[in-house]
Design an enzyme around this catalytic site. Structure first.
Site, PDB file in Angstrom:
ATOM      1  N   CYS A   2      15.144 -24.118  -4.556  1.00  0.00           N
ATOM      2  CA  CYS A   2      13.698 -24.416  -5.183  1.00  0.00           C
ATOM      3  C   CYS A   2      13.766 -22.687  -5.964  1.00  0.00           C
ATOM      4  O   CYS A   2      13.129 -21.910  -4.995  1.00  0.00           O
ATOM      5  CB  CYS A   2      12.332 -24.703  -4.725  1.00  0.00           C
ATOM      6  SG  CYS A   2      11.983 -26.581  -4.150  1.00  0.00           S
ATOM      7  N   ARG A  28      18.557 -22.370  -7.027  1.00  0.00           N
ATOM      8  CA  ARG A  28      18.647 -22.519  -6.031  1.00  0.00           C
ATOM      9  C   ARG A  28      18.187 -24.191  -6.288  1.00  0.00           C
ATOM     10  O   ARG A  28      16.611 -24.636  -4.855  1.00  0.00           O
ATOM     11  CB  ARG A  28      17.235 -21.964  -6.733  1.00  0.00           C
ATOM     12  CG  ARG A  28      17.761 -20.166  -5.668  1.00  0.00           C
ATOM     13  CD  ARG A  28      16.334 -19.359  -5.937  1.00  0.00           C
ATOM     14  NE  ARG A  28      15.670 -19.847  -4.320  1.00  0.00           N
ATOM     15  CZ  ARG A  28      15.854 -19.244  -3.305  1.00  0.00           C
ATOM     16  NH1 ARG A  28      16.535 -18.271  -3.245  1.00  0.00           N
ATOM     17  NH2 ARG A  28      15.379 -19.622  -2.458  1.00  0.00           N
ATOM     18  N   TRP A  72      14.650 -29.018  -5.818  1.00  0.00           N
ATOM     19  CA  TRP A  72      14.930 -29.116  -5.763  1.00  0.00           C
ATOM     20  C   TRP A  72      14.633 -29.948  -4.360  1.00  0.00           C
ATOM     21  O   TRP A  72      13.505 -30.084  -3.593  1.00  0.00           O
ATOM     22  CB  TRP A  72      15.996 -28.128  -4.291  1.00  0.00           C
ATOM     23  CG  TRP A  72      17.243 -29.164  -3.564  1.00  0.00           C
ATOM     24  CD1 TRP A  72      18.920 -29.864  -3.826  1.00  0.00           C
ATOM     25  CD2 TRP A  72      16.980 -28.867  -2.525  1.00  0.00           C
ATOM     26  NE1 TRP A  72      19.115 -29.606  -3.248  1.00  0.00           N
ATOM     27  CE2 TRP A  72      18.089 -30.056  -2.052  1.00  0.00           C
ATOM     28  CE3 TRP A  72      16.071 -29.368  -1.028  1.00  0.00           C
ATOM     29  CZ2 TRP A  72      18.952 -30.613  -0.538  1.00  0.00           C
ATOM     30  CZ3 TRP A  72      16.095 -29.936  -0.016  1.00  0.00           C
ATOM     31  CH2 TRP A  72      17.544 -29.974   0.193  1.00  0.00           C
ATOM     32  N   ASN A  98       7.525 -23.795  -2.707  1.00  0.00           N
ATOM     33  CA  ASN A  98       9.015 -23.446  -2.657  1.00  0.00           C
ATOM     34  C   ASN A  98       8.555 -23.661  -0.947  1.00  0.00           C
ATOM     35  O   ASN A  98       7.953 -22.877   0.209  1.00  0.00           O
ATOM     36  CB  ASN A  98       9.367 -22.248  -2.764  1.00  0.00           C
ATOM     37  CG  ASN A  98      11.190 -22.856  -1.433  1.00  0.00           C
ATOM     38  OD1 ASN A  98      11.272 -23.858  -1.002  1.00  0.00           O
ATOM     39  ND2 ASN A  98      11.668 -21.350  -1.850  1.00  0.00           N
ATOM     40  N   GLY A  99       9.132 -25.261  -0.300  1.00  0.00           N
ATOM     41  CA  GLY A  99       9.309 -24.712   0.883  1.00  0.00           C
ATOM     42  C   GLY A  99       8.228 -26.572   1.342  1.00  0.00           C
ATOM     43  O   GLY A  99       8.364 -27.612   0.625  1.00  0.00           O
ATOM     44  N   GLU A 466      36.986 -24.950   5.931  1.00  0.00           N
ATOM     45  CA  GLU A 466      35.898 -24.098   4.591  1.00  0.00           C
ATOM     46  C   GLU A 466      36.871 -25.357   3.173  1.00  0.00           C
ATOM     47  O   GLU A 466      36.348 -25.249   2.560  1.00  0.00           O
ATOM     48  CB  GLU A 466      36.409 -22.312   4.641  1.00  0.00           C
ATOM     49  CG  GLU A 466      36.864 -22.086   3.458  1.00  0.00           C
ATOM     50  CD  GLU A 466      34.761 -21.647   2.756  1.00  0.00           C
ATOM     51  OE1 GLU A 466      33.751 -22.635   3.098  1.00  0.00           O
ATOM     52  OE2 GLU A 466      34.386 -22.029   1.447  1.00  0.00           O
ATOM     53  N   LYS A 470      35.060 -27.037   0.516  1.00  0.00           N
ATOM     54  CA  LYS A 470      34.888 -26.066  -0.684  1.00  0.00           C
ATOM     55  C   LYS A 470      34.935 -27.488  -1.434  1.00  0.00           C
ATOM     56  O   LYS A 470      34.658 -27.852  -2.857  1.00  0.00           O
ATOM     57  CB  LYS A 470      35.811 -25.421  -0.639  1.00  0.00           C
ATOM     58  CG  LYS A 470      35.583 -23.974  -1.270  1.00  0.00           C
ATOM     59  CD  LYS A 470      34.482 -23.458  -1.613  1.00  0.00           C
ATOM     60  CE  LYS A 470      33.125 -23.492  -1.246  1.00  0.00           C
ATOM     61  NZ  LYS A 470      32.541 -22.436  -0.351  1.00  0.00           N
ATOM     62  N   GLU A 473      32.396 -30.684  -1.184  1.00  0.00           N
ATOM     63  CA  GLU A 473      31.147 -30.804  -2.623  1.00  0.00           C
ATOM     64  C   GLU A 473      31.273 -30.491  -3.686  1.00  0.00           C
ATOM     65  O   GLU A 473      30.093 -29.924  -4.501  1.00  0.00           O
ATOM     66  CB  GLU A 473      30.630 -28.718  -1.275  1.00  0.00           C
ATOM     67  CG  GLU A 473      30.931 -27.906  -1.568  1.00  0.00           C
ATOM     68  CD  GLU A 473      30.296 -26.155  -1.136  1.00  0.00           C
ATOM     69  OE1 GLU A 473      29.461 -26.491  -1.442  1.00  0.00           O
ATOM     70  OE2 GLU A 473      31.428 -25.439  -0.809  1.00  0.00           O
ATOM     71  N   HIS A 489      44.614 -37.542  17.479  1.00  0.00           N
ATOM     72  CA  HIS A 489      44.610 -37.721  18.220  1.00  0.00           C
ATOM     73  C   HIS A 489      43.058 -39.025  17.532  1.00  0.00           C
ATOM     74  O   HIS A 489      42.032 -39.150  17.447  1.00  0.00           O
ATOM     75  CB  HIS A 489      43.532 -37.003  19.073  1.00  0.00           C
ATOM     76  CG  HIS A 489      43.721 -36.463  19.775  1.00  0.00           C
ATOM     77  ND1 HIS A 489      44.657 -36.682  20.821  1.00  0.00           N
ATOM     78  CD2 HIS A 489      44.455 -34.575  19.879  1.00  0.00           C
ATOM     79  CE1 HIS A 489      45.250 -35.952  22.135  1.00  0.00           C
ATOM     80  NE2 HIS A 489      45.189 -34.710  20.744  1.00  0.00           N
ATOM     81  N   LYS A 583      21.825 -23.972  -3.891  1.00  0.00           N
ATOM     82  CA  LYS A 583      22.881 -22.995  -2.265  1.00  0.00           C
ATOM     83  C   LYS A 583      21.299 -21.243  -1.661  1.00  0.00           C
ATOM     84  O   LYS A 583      22.489 -21.546  -0.595  1.00  0.00           O
ATOM     85  CB  LYS A 583      22.632 -21.224  -3.693  1.00  0.00           C
ATOM     86  CG  LYS A 583      23.246 -19.621  -3.722  1.00  0.00           C
ATOM     87  CD  LYS A 583      24.154 -19.403  -3.937  1.00  0.00           C
ATOM     88  CE  LYS A 583      25.497 -18.532  -3.207  1.00  0.00           C
ATOM     89  NZ  LYS A 583      26.629 -19.189  -3.026  1.00  0.00           N
TER      90      LYS A 583
HETATM   91  C1  G6P Z   1      24.043 -23.686   1.418  1.00  0.00           C
HETATM   92  C2  G6P Z   1      25.336 -22.808   0.279  1.00  0.00           C
HETATM   93  C3  G6P Z   1      26.774 -22.688   1.409  1.00  0.00           C
HETATM   94  C4  G6P Z   1      26.649 -21.843   1.862  1.00  0.00           C
HETATM   95  C5  G6P Z   1      25.104 -22.005   3.129  1.00  0.00           C
HETATM   96  C6  G6P Z   1      24.949 -20.887   4.045  1.00  0.00           C
HETATM   97  O1  G6P Z   1      24.865 -24.627   1.841  1.00  0.00           O
HETATM   98  O2  G6P Z   1      25.461 -24.173  -0.358  1.00  0.00           O
HETATM   99  O3  G6P Z   1      27.355 -22.575   0.296  1.00  0.00           O
HETATM  100  O4  G6P Z   1      27.803 -21.689   2.831  1.00  0.00           O
HETATM  101  O5  G6P Z   1      24.614 -22.528   2.580  1.00  0.00           O
HETATM  102  O6  G6P Z   1      23.934 -20.360   3.501  1.00  0.00           O
HETATM  103  P1  G6P Z   1      24.059 -18.739   3.378  1.00  0.00           P
HETATM  104  O7  G6P Z   1      22.777 -17.737   2.684  1.00  0.00           O
HETATM  105  O8  G6P Z   1      22.816 -18.407   5.133  1.00  0.00           O
HETATM  106  O9  G6P Z   1      25.594 -17.594   3.925  1.00  0.00           O
END
Ligand code: G6P
Length: 588
Positions: A2, A28, A72, A98-99, A466, A470, A473, A489, A583
């Site tokens: 948010c 956000r 969000w 927010n929260g 990773e 990527k 997502e 396995h 984010k």
């Molecule tokens: C969210 C973002 C990711 C990030 C994760 C951790 O899920 O979309 O890209 O890796 O948060 O965020 P931080 O700010 O703690 O690195």
């Protein structure tokens, strides 16, 4: 999660200033947005589902006091009614939040009995009616404080009223930062959104309530009742760093900034890494904790520390760390890794570790963030503001800092600088035109596949994780990252003719065993994409990555970012704001 933005000052286009601020915070949360402005003793609200896009607030009246929110969704679906701001029955108080108000149901039942009329399904609307109820018998600021104290959970709220020419803001857990600029003040959930207006900021602490007017900001701790003198900080980021410039989107901008950032980290000296390494050497238990991409940085850190410095580290995902606490003592050191420094799962881990007496070191990108403030030792990642939801430059920044730290632990700091310089060069080559177009072409071939497997061993295992993250997502293609040895396995059962498999094969001790994994895929019809320093006949497609020793994970990750990015564009999707995500994840 948010986005929150508020303006109070002399300009009469407060609603427009707020909308522009919200656009800078949209990463956000982007399920819906809304703005409230006070004008002639009335509150005017505009709110809509979806991204802000080209929407305007021209239909809101001239005002010098306004606030806004990007959502969000947690409680209540994505509808116009559930969007913030929410107003009380009389329409004279508006609020953004927010929260999660964890115990909202108990209060909603009471308020309904008292005759309050609700128009949404949110926990947030309950807060504004609770304030309205309390304000019948006390001043509004006291009512806001009383309502906030009744709320369980980690929250931030900002309140507007027709009776005040100030905001009332309180936070506990969720981030809020005040921005000061002669005769006008701002409130935002992220400091980067304040850059067009000011670099002078104050990060509100937990349980601090701020009454913010155009010329004043009075801050008080609602637990102790004491006035707080705001220790203002100056942001080190530049406004251009937070803008897209000539790039199509933030993700491509942030991908392309990486070789420069890594070179800068390499050039920044090893003094801090050596000082922190000296502390780490003394601890019997070292933990690396992160969420999402930062958790892969933690896994890579474990390999780097053991491979380069012969130093063991325990790793944990932020949300799982609570189950690893038994062995924490006052001698333990927890390195909490986070881009934002506001991820709730990380902050909760830190709280639990602190309760056991452990020391917290932060590897964090945002100066002044909650994690930054909670830590005794801080390493700023130095990646500049990251706006694309999918992390790119923050992760390679984390990997760079961990590489420096590993070499400092090994007593060979200069070697760390050297290896990172090689990594920066290798990333530059990946981003050059020929490589870039080869990856784009590959994305064109893969854009209709249903599944992609990514494999690696050792330091390439977190690279594989990773890469899969990527891809899934932002392109919404199912992808799974595996330790290459695990193929046999279970996952091999899913391989049929043409199943794509990305194999990371750097020039290290894992090469042969990784190749065996690629061959196992190939033997079952798999389509093998080799990411390596040299071609091999088993590869159906080959992406060259120049060797950078143990830091080769960095250019490997960049290849994965580019592939995910081009897959996303080829599928007509928005790389910056993937569906259902946000984010900064400030809820548990
Ligand atoms: C969210 C973002 C990711 C990030 C994760 C951790 O899920 O979309 O890209 O890796 O948060 O965020 P931080 O700010 O703690 O690195």
């Amino acid at each position: 999660m948010c986005g929150i933005f508020g303006y109070v000052g002399k300009k009469t286009n407060a609603a427009e200033i707020v909308l522009a601020g919200l656009k800078r915070l949209e990463y956000r949360g982007y399920d819906s947005w809304g703005v409230a402005a006070v004008s002639k003793n009335k509150i005017f609200v505009k709110k809509k589902i979806g991204k802000i896009g080209s929407a305007t607030v021209e239909d809101l009246p001239a005002s010098t006091l306004a606030l806004g929110h990007t959502r969000w969704a947690t409680h209540g679906g994505v509808t116009d009614q559930n969007a913030h701001p929410h107003a009380d029955c009389s329409g004279t108080i508006a609020l953004i939040h927010n929260g999660i108000f964890e115990n909202y149901e108990e209060y909603k039942v009471k308020l309904l009995k008292l005759g309050h009329r609700f128009t949404s399904d949110t926990d947030t609307e309950v807060i504004v009616h609770l304030i309205e109820e309390y304000a019948q018998s006390m001043p509004l600021t006291d009512a806001v404080e009383k309502a906030f104290k009744a709320m369980h959970g980690l929250n931030a709220i900002i309140v507007l009223s027709t009776k005040l020419d100030t905001f009332i803001a309180i936070r506990n857990g969720s981030p809020l930062v005040l921005g000061f600029s002669g005769g006008e003040n701002f409130l935002a959930s992220d400091p980067a959104a304040l850059l067009p207006h000011t670099k002078t900021v104050y990060f509100l602490g937990d349980n601090e309530m701020a009454i913010v007017g155009s010329k004043t900001a009075k801050i008080r701790n609602i637990q102790t009742g004491k006035t707080v003198r705001a220790q203002k900080q100056t942001l080190t980021w530049d406004i251009h760093q937070a803008e897209k410039g000539n790039y199509r989107d933030f993700m491509s901008k942030e991908i392309h900034e990486q070789s420069g950032i890594i070179a800068d980290i390499a050039a920044s000296g090893t003094g801090l890494a050596q000082r922190i390494a000296a502390h780490i050497k003394k601890t019997p238990h070292l933990y690396l904790v992160g969420c999402g991409s930062a958790s892969y940085a933690a896994i890579a850190g474990e390999y780097l520390f053991s491979k380069i410095a012969g130093r063991h580290a325990n790793i944990a995902i932020g949300s799982e760390f609570g189950y690893h606490l038994d062995f924490l003592t006052r001698q333990s050191v927890v390195i909490a890794i986070s881009q934002s420094g506001e991820t709730m799962d990380i902050l909760e881990s830190v709280k639990k570790a602190k309760a056991k007496g452990a020391q917290i070191y932060a590897l964090v990108n945002v100066l002044g963030s909650t994690l930054y403030r909670e830590a005794t030792e801080k390493i700023l990642i130095g990646a500049g503001p990251e706006k694309s939801v999918a992390s790119t430059k923050a992760l390679t920044g984390m990997l760079s800092q961990l590489t420096l730290l590993a070499y400092a632990l090994a007593g060979k700091p200069e070697e760390g600088t050297l290896v990172l310089t090689l990594a920066a060069k290798s990333v530059k080559t990946v981003l050059e035109k020929t490589q870039d177009s080869a990856i784009r072409k590959l994305a064109g071939k893969l854009k209709h596949v249903q599944h992609i497997y990514t494999i690696g061993r050792g330091l390439s295992y977190p690279a594989a994780l990773e890469a899969a993250m990527k891809i899934k997502e932002i392109s919404y293609i199912h992808a799974e990252g595996l330790a290459a040895g695990e193929l046999k396995h279970g996952p091999l059962a899913l391989v049929t003719r043409g199943t794509p498999c990305i194999a990371f094969l750097p020039d290290d001790e894992t090469y042969g065993a990784n190749l065996a994994g690629a061959m196992e895929m190939k033997a079952r019809g798999g389509f093998v994409i080799g990411v390596s320093h040299k071609p091999h006949e088993v590869f159906d497609e080959y992406i060259n990555v120049q060797d950078a020793g143990p830091a080769t994970i960095i250019p490997n990750v960049v290849v994965a970012q580019l592939l995910a990015y081009y897959l996303t564009l080829a599928r007509g999707l928005d790389p910056d704001m993937p569906r259902n995500l946000a984010k900064s994840v400030t809820v548990k």
